[in-house]
Write a protein that holds these residues in place. Structure first.
Motif, mmCIF file in Angstrom:
data_model
loop_
_atom_site.group_PDB
_atom_site.id
_atom_site.type_symbol
_atom_site.label_atom_id
_atom_site.label_comp_id
_atom_site.label_asym_id
_atom_site.label_seq_id
_atom_site.Cartn_x
_atom_site.Cartn_y
_atom_site.Cartn_z
ATOM 1 N N GLU A 53 0.827 -1.211 0.000
ATOM 2 C CA GLU A 53 0.000 0.000 0.000
ATOM 3 C C GLU A 53 0.861 1.261 0.000
ATOM 4 O O GLU A 53 0.509 2.260 -0.641
ATOM 5 C CB GLU A 53 -0.926 -0.015 1.209
ATOM 6 C CG GLU A 53 -2.065 -1.029 1.084
ATOM 7 C CD GLU A 53 -2.895 -1.136 2.351
ATOM 8 O OE1 GLU A 53 -2.498 -0.544 3.378
ATOM 9 O OE2 GLU A 53 -3.942 -1.828 2.313
ATOM 10 N N ILE A 54 1.987 1.246 0.720
ATOM 11 C CA ILE A 54 2.886 2.411 0.718
ATOM 12 C C ILE A 54 3.353 2.701 -0.700
ATOM 13 O O ILE A 54 3.247 3.829 -1.199
ATOM 14 C CB ILE A 54 4.096 2.176 1.641
ATOM 15 C CG1 ILE A 54 3.661 2.141 3.120
ATOM 16 C CG2 ILE A 54 5.156 3.271 1.437
ATOM 17 C CD1 ILE A 54 4.744 1.653 4.062
ATOM 18 N N LEU A 55 3.857 1.665 -1.358
ATOM 19 C CA LEU A 55 4.348 1.855 -2.728
ATOM 20 C C LEU A 55 3.200 2.130 -3.689
ATOM 21 O O LEU A 55 3.352 2.896 -4.646
ATOM 22 C CB LEU A 55 5.155 0.633 -3.163
ATOM 23 C CG LEU A 55 6.489 0.442 -2.437
ATOM 24 C CD1 LEU A 55 7.177 -0.840 -2.887
ATOM 25 C CD2 LEU A 55 7.418 1.633 -2.639
ATOM 26 N N GLY A 56 2.053 1.527 -3.429
ATOM 27 C CA GLY A 56 0.890 1.791 -4.276
ATOM 28 C C GLY A 56 0.450 3.240 -4.203
ATOM 29 O O GLY A 56 0.076 3.842 -5.215
ATOM 30 N N CYS A 57 0.500 3.825 -3.017
ATOM 31 C CA CYS A 57 0.163 5.248 -2.869
ATOM 32 C C CYS A 57 1.152 6.136 -3.609
ATOM 33 O O CYS A 57 0.815 7.266 -3.975
ATOM 34 C CB CYS A 57 0.123 5.635 -1.388
ATOM 35 S SG CYS A 57 -1.366 5.096 -0.521
ATOM 36 N N LEU A 58 2.351 5.631 -3.818
ATOM 37 C CA LEU A 58 3.359 6.365 -4.589
ATOM 38 C C LEU A 58 3.291 6.019 -6.073
ATOM 39 O O LEU A 58 4.189 6.382 -6.836
ATOM 40 C CB LEU A 58 4.757 6.060 -4.035
ATOM 41 C CG LEU A 58 5.000 6.489 -2.578
ATOM 42 C CD1 LEU A 58 6.312 5.908 -2.059
ATOM 43 C CD2 LEU A 58 5.006 8.008 -2.457
ATOM 44 N N ASP A 108 2.128 -3.079 -8.890
ATOM 45 C CA ASP A 108 2.473 -4.457 -8.507
ATOM 46 C C ASP A 108 3.762 -4.474 -7.682
ATOM 47 O O ASP A 108 4.780 -5.047 -8.085
ATOM 48 C CB ASP A 108 2.622 -5.310 -9.768
ATOM 49 C CG ASP A 108 2.482 -6.804 -9.479
ATOM 50 O OD1 ASP A 108 2.342 -7.169 -8.302
ATOM 51 O OD2 ASP A 108 2.539 -7.588 -10.450
ATOM 52 N N ALA A 109 3.710 -3.859 -6.520
ATOM 53 C CA ALA A 109 4.904 -3.548 -5.738
ATOM 54 C C ALA A 109 5.758 -4.770 -5.420
ATOM 55 O O ALA A 109 6.983 -4.751 -5.623
ATOM 56 C CB ALA A 109 4.500 -2.840 -4.445
ATOM 57 N N PRO A 132 4.192 13.341 -15.715
ATOM 58 C CA PRO A 132 2.788 13.146 -16.093
ATOM 59 C C PRO A 132 2.339 11.688 -16.047
ATOM 60 O O PRO A 132 1.177 11.412 -15.722
ATOM 61 C CB PRO A 132 2.714 13.706 -17.519
ATOM 62 C CG PRO A 132 4.126 13.712 -18.013
ATOM 63 C CD PRO A 132 4.981 13.929 -16.812
ATOM 64 N N ASP A 133 3.236 10.758 -16.357
ATOM 65 C CA ASP A 133 2.851 9.342 -16.353
ATOM 66 C C ASP A 133 2.513 8.856 -14.951
ATOM 67 O O ASP A 133 1.523 8.147 -14.745
ATOM 68 C CB ASP A 133 3.972 8.486 -16.946
ATOM 69 C CG ASP A 133 4.136 8.691 -18.442
ATOM 70 O OD1 ASP A 133 3.135 9.054 -19.101
ATOM 71 O OD2 ASP A 133 5.260 8.505 -18.953
ATOM 72 N N LYS A 140 -0.521 4.140 -12.136
ATOM 73 C CA LYS A 140 0.567 3.356 -11.561
ATOM 74 C C LYS A 140 1.558 2.953 -12.654
ATOM 75 O O LYS A 140 1.182 2.707 -13.792
ATOM 76 C CB LYS A 140 0.011 2.137 -10.831
ATOM 77 C CG LYS A 140 -0.711 2.529 -9.534
ATOM 78 C CD LYS A 140 -1.195 1.328 -8.780
ATOM 79 C CE LYS A 140 -1.640 1.703 -7.371
ATOM 80 N NZ LYS A 140 -2.404 2.928 -7.252
ATOM 81 N N VAL A 141 2.839 2.873 -12.272
ATOM 82 C CA VAL A 141 3.895 2.710 -13.272
ATOM 83 C C VAL A 141 4.829 1.556 -12.927
ATOM 84 O O VAL A 141 4.970 1.143 -11.775
ATOM 85 C CB VAL A 141 4.733 4.004 -13.408
ATOM 86 C CG1 VAL A 141 3.884 5.135 -13.959
ATOM 87 C CG2 VAL A 141 5.341 4.399 -12.063
ATOM 88 N N GLU A 142 5.452 1.028 -13.979
ATOM 89 C CA GLU A 142 6.563 0.083 -13.866
ATOM 90 C C GLU A 142 7.848 0.901 -13.813
ATOM 91 O O GLU A 142 8.101 1.721 -14.690
ATOM 92 C CB GLU A 142 6.595 -0.846 -15.082
ATOM 93 C CG GLU A 142 5.404 -1.784 -15.195
ATOM 94 C CD GLU A 142 5.625 -3.087 -14.441
ATOM 95 O OE1 GLU A 142 6.769 -3.322 -13.979
ATOM 96 O OE2 GLU A 142 4.662 -3.856 -14.312
#
Length: 314
Positions: free
Chosen positions: A151-156, A160-161, A236-237, A242-244
């Motif tokens: 969730e921490i990484l997801g909020c950032l 798929d952390a 912007p991405d 969410k990004v890879e």
């Protein structure tokens, strides 16, 4: 190595000490008839398992606070940040700080400064100089869970952390075992060691977890720091979804060899340069990796990382 964050250095030092202690005679079982020694060794191993897991939790929380400080220095308006992050900086922070204040009160500490400081930080999301509270992420419970790390990484805006954490772990030399399951297995060992009077953590359990903890911390740090910098810069991405991150993250290594520290770039087996000492290698490489935006990882003679730095947030 002044470029190493304090939270990261503390974690690496503590885990290295615990892994070393696991081989000491005081922690290794003797003959079956030596009951006093074996009971003492078992208690010490159980205690170190709790310390090792807590060290990883402390790092996750401390590093998340540093990451949120970086995001706070953005020119992006708070209302333009991703919704999950805005919810964390307001709703999550309000809930978490109340829990922390109650804990402080029960321990005899004045809870009012905790509440007042957090209130100022939450209020900053309405305008003025933004300061996202460290209680926004990582303080959902008394312990840090695998879900909370995701969730921490997801909020950032990290996609798929746990898969990306494992991918980084494999690339730097820790292996490709899925780390979400390893973290959850270690959490069960920690809980057993803390609460079960018959728990019997083994030396191998300690050494194995110390390695996995470094792998998790390294992957979490590289992903969180890179995502935070992109959010701060208004990429912007990452603002829209969410990004890879791993695909565009080239890693530079300092590998210990009999002749010194070989500076290598991921994917290129030939060393760019051999540095005589670790200190000289770091002094030379840090300006370079900052310019090239490459994480820097020092590895021992076994090819395992022992410390690292990220140019996004040293």
């Amino acid at each position: 190595m002044s470029s190493i964050a304090v939270s990261r250095q503390n974690l690496c030092d503590r885990l290295a000490s615990i892994a070393d202690a696991a081989d000491q005679a005081l922690l290794v079982d003797g003959v079956l008839t030596d009951t006093a020694h074996n009971n003492r060794a078992r208690l010490l191993r159980n205690g170190l398992m709790v310390v090792a897991f807590t060290s990883l939790e402390d790092f996750i929380r401390a590093r998340t606070g540093e990451i949120l400080d970086l995001v706070s220095r953005s020119h992006v308006k708070f209302e333009d940040f991703p919704e999950q992050l805005r919810i964390a900086a307001t709703f999550n922070a309000m809930r978490a700080v109340q829990d922390r204040a109650r804990m402080a009160q029960r321990s005899g500490t004045d809870p009012f400064p905790i509440l007042q400081n957090a209130a100022q930080e939450i209020a900053s999301t309405a305008g003025g100089a933004l300061q996202i509270s460290r209680y926004s992420l990582g303080y959902g419970g008394s312990n840090v869970s695998s879900q909370e790390i995701a969730e921490i990484l997801g909020c950032l805006q990290v996609k798929d952390a746990w898969r990306q954490i494992t991918e980084i772990s494999s690339r730097v030399g820790f292996g490709s075992i899925p780390l979400k399951g390893e973290f959850e297995s270690a959490a069960r060992l920690r809980n057993d060691a803390a609460h079960n009077p018959t728990a019997n953590t083994q030396p191998w359990d300690l050494k194995s977890f110390c390695e996995k903890a470094l792998a998790i911390a390294l992957g979490f740090d590289l992903l969180g720091s890179r995502a935070a910098r992109l959010l701060r810069d208004g990429d912007p991405d990452i603002l829209k979804g969410k990004v890879e991150l791993t695909g565009n993250m080239a890693i530079r290594f300092l590998d210990e060899t009999p002749k010194g520290y070989a500076e290598k770039v991921e994917g290129r087996p030939k060393a760019l340069k051999i540095h005589p000492t670790s200190e000289e290698a770091w002094r030379t490489c840090v300006p370079r990796v900052v310019k090239l935006n490459q994480p820097l990882v020092e590895r021992n003679r076994s090819g395992l990382p022992i410390i690292w730095a990220t140019p996004d947030l040293l």
